[in-house]
Design an enzyme around this catalytic site. Structure first.
Site, PDB file in Angstrom:
ATOM      1  N   GLU A 218      37.295  42.239  53.747  1.00 22.45           N
ATOM      2  CA  GLU A 218      36.208  41.605  52.980  1.00 22.45           C
ATOM      3  C   GLU A 218      36.427  40.104  52.796  1.00 22.45           C
ATOM      4  O   GLU A 218      35.561  39.405  52.287  1.00 22.45           O
ATOM      5  CB  GLU A 218      36.079  42.269  51.612  1.00 22.45           C
ATOM      6  N   ASN A 284      36.568  47.368  58.831  1.00 20.54           N
ATOM      7  CA  ASN A 284      35.300  46.705  59.142  1.00 20.54           C
ATOM      8  C   ASN A 284      35.481  45.277  59.631  1.00 20.54           C
ATOM      9  O   ASN A 284      36.480  44.617  59.336  1.00 20.54           O
ATOM     10  CB  ASN A 284      34.411  46.693  57.900  1.00 20.54           C
ATOM     11  N   ASP A 326      29.632  48.062  56.602  1.00 21.82           N
ATOM     12  CA  ASP A 326      30.965  48.270  56.041  1.00 21.82           C
ATOM     13  C   ASP A 326      31.405  49.725  56.197  1.00 21.82           C
ATOM     14  O   ASP A 326      31.977  50.326  55.290  1.00 21.82           O
ATOM     15  CB  ASP A 326      31.023  47.853  54.565  1.00 21.82           C
TER      16      ASP A 326
END
Length: 583
Positions: A218, A284, A326
């Site tokens: 992230e 991701n 995601d």
């Protein structure tokens, strides 16, 4: 009712020792408090954990690694607690940690020694049969901002090898501690903190190598898997999961994007001795918004096989190409044999965040089958073994979409278990969908690198439940049974030769299901918090134990949208508490 502190003997342990830990955790100081364990102490001499023992961990009376064995089955051959007597299961002992963050680690047990981590990198050693606290360690994080920790300051456990215990830390260190004293043997830094990386997984030891991975997808951190020498901490190899230009897969990224491409490796992988391969999940891509990085974006949202001696990637299978939702591919790969349409396979199975249950040939990375286990609209089907995605489900800066599952996934990090007797996989499942829309974003080290906004919502196909436990037939990928839950189901799974499946609920109960039918055979007294923890089981002498953490937290309260706003979810009490049960 809340448990009273109980032990497996008639006398009670001293409460002063138990109550000392919350103070240490609250201070988060560099303190390492130890009580040296002598041969005459109740836990007895410590038996070193050798490569041979790890190779035969599936038959061990303890729980020697994160998912019990190299195949990551979460299955124990112990049957002292079984379908016929589980109704008599009682609390044996318990321990409060004093921390109100998410508690996600399983008890790791060698002989009569138990090791379990706490949030913010505390490590506790107990006598596994009685709960006697042997020593505790607390990592000094006072100078670490922890701003790039996604989804709570958790830790998922330790690895054992020789006479050491190994833990990865939020500030990107790997530690070796003496198993009998808690003293640090070595401390190796892999990355600077607060710039996009953290470490929350339990290490895996293979042939004297301590294998670890990192969080940070992230924040645009370029993911990697690293191998350290178990004796010295020296780095042996490091393999990036996002290939550079000129490397295999490097052409699946726009120019320069690999440097901030994500691909975190934040869950513990598996090891296949038959092919001498590490099997590891990759997370991701970054940023989340896929229109900013056209291409398949290897090896994100994939499972990869690596040479454990060099880290070289042998093959890959990508669960979600060009992911924009995601849908992490880090879900634990469980190694198992299965027969599909009359043909036998050496397989790995994984319940992916994207809502599909995958079976992949672990010798070459080819898809065997994929079946939906949750409502899935973004990944719409398969062509020649490759997942196809629906263009209508892809968000953009001027386009909001509604898709299922949400980014929390049909299943998140909490692990499945596979039972060789029933040949079922047991899957803790979420039932959520989401609205998602693109947003402008630019990379800056240490800041979120998303490019999307999102809201988690109810799944219209499951209007009355946020979660469930389900059994999936490995030979077909089809559901065998399901247990519905009004609350999200975030507890890991444990299967045993006693015909049982254990898992903890968000409202604070440990359940024992009949492995064949899903019938509830036992439910614990109410625990002090909801369960995120992963249960494990072990045997000391003639007595079998089952242990699990209660301690709500993790990603759902932070990112859960409408689910997190549900009054029943909001009212789940916090506070870490380890519970151990026995007959």
């Amino acid at each position: 009712m809340k448990f009273a502190y109980r032990t497996s003997v008639t006398r009670r342990p001293l409460r002063n020792a138990v109550l000392a830990l919350p103070v240490a955790l609250a201070c988060a100081t560099a303190l390492t408090v130890t009580s040296p364990v002598r041969a005459e102490d109740p836990a007895g001499p410590y038996q070193p954990v050798t490569s041979e023992r790890l190779g035969h961990a599936a038959q061990d009376n303890g729980w020697l690694m994160y998912r019990h064995d190299y195949s990551s089955t979460g299955y124990s051959v112990l049957d002292g607690i079984n379908a016929g007597n589980v109704a008599q299961l009682k609390p044996a002992w318990d321990y409060e940690t004093g921390s109100k963050s998410g508690h996600e680690a399983p008890p790791i047990v060698n002989g009569d020694y138990m090791f379990i981590t706490t949030p913010k990198n505390g490590l506790l050693a107990f006598q596994a049969s009685t709960g006697k606290l042997l020593w505790k360690y607390q990592r000094d994080l006072s100078d670490v901002g922890l701003k790039t920790i996604c989804c709570d300051v958790v830790n998922r456990g330790v690895a054992l090898y020789g006479s050491n215990v190994y833990m990865a830390t939020l500030d990107n260190h790997v530690l070796a501690l003496d198993a009998t004293t808690g003293k640090v043997v070595w401390d190796q830094a892999l990355e600077a903190p607060d710039l996009g990386y953290a470490m929350t997984l339990a290490p895996l030891v293979v042939k004297g190598h301590v294998i670890v991975g990192v969080s940070g997808g992230e924040y645009g951190g370029r993911g990697f898997i690293a191998s350290l020498d178990a004796k010295t901490g020296k780095q042996i190899w490091r393999q990036s999961t996002i290939p550079a230009p000129g490397e295999p897969g490097g052409d699946t990224w726009p120019k320069g994007a690999y440097k901030t491409g994500g691909g975190a490796t934040w869950l513990t992988g598996s090891y296949d001795p038959q092919t001498d391969s590490l099997i590891w999940g990759v997370g991701n891509p970054g940023p989340w918004l896929a229109v900013l990085r056209p291409g398949d974006n290897l090896y994100t949202d994939s499972v990869i096989a690596l040479n454990p001696a060099t880290g070289k990637i042998k093959w890959h299978y990508q669960y979600t190409p060009n992911d924009t939702w995601d849908y992490d591919g880090t879900n634990e790969p469980v190694l198992t044999d299965l027969t599909y349409q009359g043909k036998a396979y050496k397989a790995l199975v994984s319940a992916s965040r994207n809502g599909w249950f995958y079976a992949v040939d672990r010798t070459n990375g080819k898809l065997i089958y994929a079946e939906k286990f949750a409502h899935a609209t973004s990944v719409s089907g398969f062509k020649d073994g490759r997942p196809m995605t629906d263009p209508a489900m892809r968000p953009d800066v001027d386009k909001e979409i509604f898709t299922c599952p949400s980014f929390l996934g049909g299943k998140n990090w909490w692990p499945i278990a596979v039972d060789p007797q029933t040949h079922f996989a047991y899957v803790p499942t979420l039932h959520t969908c989401m609205k998602m829309k693109g947003a402008s974003v630019s990379y800056k080290a240490g800041l979120p690198f998303l490019g999307e906004t999102f809201t988690v919502m109810r799944d219209p196909e499951h209007p009355d439940e946020w979660g469930s436990v389900q059994a999936i037939d490995l030979n077909s990928g089809k559901q065998a049974w399901s247990f519905k839950s009004a609350l999200p189901w975030n507890g890991g799974m444990l299967a045993t030769a006693g015909g049982l499946v254990f898992s903890g609920s968000a409202d604070g109960y440990l359940y024992a299901f009949d492995a064949k039918t899903g019938s509830v055979l036992w439910k614990s007294p109410k625990m002090s918090s909801g369960v995120l923890g992963v249960p494990s089981t072990w045997k000391v002498g003639d007595r079998q134990y089952v242990g699990v953490y209660a301690g709500w937290g993790g990603g759902v309260p932070i990112w859960g949208g409408d689910m997190a706003k549900d009054p029943r979810v909001r009212s789940i009490p916090l506070g870490g508490h380890l519970y151990v049960f026995a007959l």
